[in-house]
Design an enzyme around this catalytic site. Structure first.
Site, PDB file in Angstrom:
ATOM      1  N   SER A 142       0.858  -1.181   0.000  1.00 24.82           N
ATOM      2  CA  SER A 142       0.000   0.000   0.000  1.00 24.82           C
ATOM      3  C   SER A 142       0.894   1.231   0.000  1.00 24.82           C
ATOM      4  CB  SER A 142      -0.872  -0.005   1.266  1.00 24.82           C
ATOM      5  OG  SER A 142      -1.517   1.235   1.456  1.00 24.82           O
ATOM      6  N   TYR A 155      -2.489  -1.460  10.334  1.00 24.82           N
ATOM      7  CA  TYR A 155      -2.399  -1.580   8.874  1.00 24.82           C
ATOM      8  C   TYR A 155      -1.073  -1.020   8.362  1.00 24.82           C
ATOM      9  CZ  TYR A 155      -3.990  -1.241   3.989  1.00 24.82           C
ATOM     10  OH  TYR A 155      -4.129  -1.362   2.616  1.00 24.82           O
TER      11      TYR A 155
END
Length: 260
Positions: A142, A155
């Site tokens: 990401s 995350y």
């Protein structure tokens, strides 16, 4: 001849969203695809869609945080197709809380899916890749592999960790002609992101439109979401490389959100 003719690709979290798009992209290029997902029915349904389009696919029930389940799934794919050429480690979830309020059990769940899952699926596939002296591992990271956002401690930590894992696999796998890389998308409008919009609106006390415009897409050059097709193409770029020149690298697909 198609780009991935007869190659065998295992894609985790592939019954929906980015993973499903990646699975379809590989199948369209001649690959035989094993769709691994937590939900068996969903995995088999996604595989059936590929078969209906003339491709080759199978569905696998797999909890990527469960070592026995991962090994069983990868072994089943190998038993059917006879090889494992490419792993796309995509399975992921999202849980948002401020750090000081982040429940420890949810922190552990996040890391189990993102990091333990990447490790376990890599380990299970490497034995077959090493034996064949060829292979490619692509992790779906990401932009949060590179920077941080509020409310996403677990995350961000997990996605940063994928960079380290990929680099070690690249170093260790080189003598076996196995590459490892990370694709780092920006915000893709998947069901996971759709779920985040109202959650972040509530946490931050702003409207959903403001979350999209001023939180998610604020740093892009055009206020556009990254497309699933863009992510799939980046994955295939790494997976289809003809040499080790690109191993251990990351590629950001984010409409200029993050640049390096």
């Amino acid at each position: 001849m198609k780009r991935f003719e007869d190659k065998v690709v295992v894609v985790t979290g592939a019954a929906s969203g980015i993973g499903k798009e990646i699975a379809h992209a590989f199948a369209a290029q001649g690959a035989r695809v094993a769709i691994a997902d937590l939900k068996k029915d969903a995995a088999e349904a996604a595989a059936a869609e590929i078969v209906a389009l003339g491709g080759v696919a199978m569905g696998l029930e797999m909890d990527v945080s469960d070592e026995a389940a991962v090994n069983a799934g990868v072994d089943a794919a190998h038993a059917v197709y006879g090889r494992i050429d490419i792993l796309v480690s995509n399975a992921g979830i999202q849980i948002v809380h401020p750090v000081h309020e982040f429940p420890f059990d949810q922190w552990k769940k996040m890391l189990a899916v993102h990091l333990d899952g990447a490790f376990l699926t890599t380990k299970a596939c490497l034995k077959y890749m090493y034996a064949a002296n060829a292979g490619s591992v692509v992790y779906i990271g990401s932009v949060h592999s590179k920077e941080a956002s509020p409310l996403k401690a677990a995350y961000v930590t997990a996605k940063h960790g994928l960079l380290g894992l990929a680099r070690v696999v690249a170093k260790e796998g080189a003598k076996h002609n196995v590459r490892a890389n990370v694709v780092c998308p920006g915000f893709v409008r998947t069901p996971l992101v759709e779920k985040q919009i109202p959650e972040q609106a509530k946490e931050l006390g702003i409207s959903e439109a403001e979350v999209v415009r001023n939180v998610m897409l604020r740093e892009t050059v055009d206020c556009e979401f990254t497309s699933m097709e863009d992510v799939a193409e980046a994955v295939m770029y790494f997976a289809g490389a003809n040499s080790n020149a690109l191993t251990g690298q990351s590629l950001i697909v984010s409409h200029g959100w993050f640049m390096e």
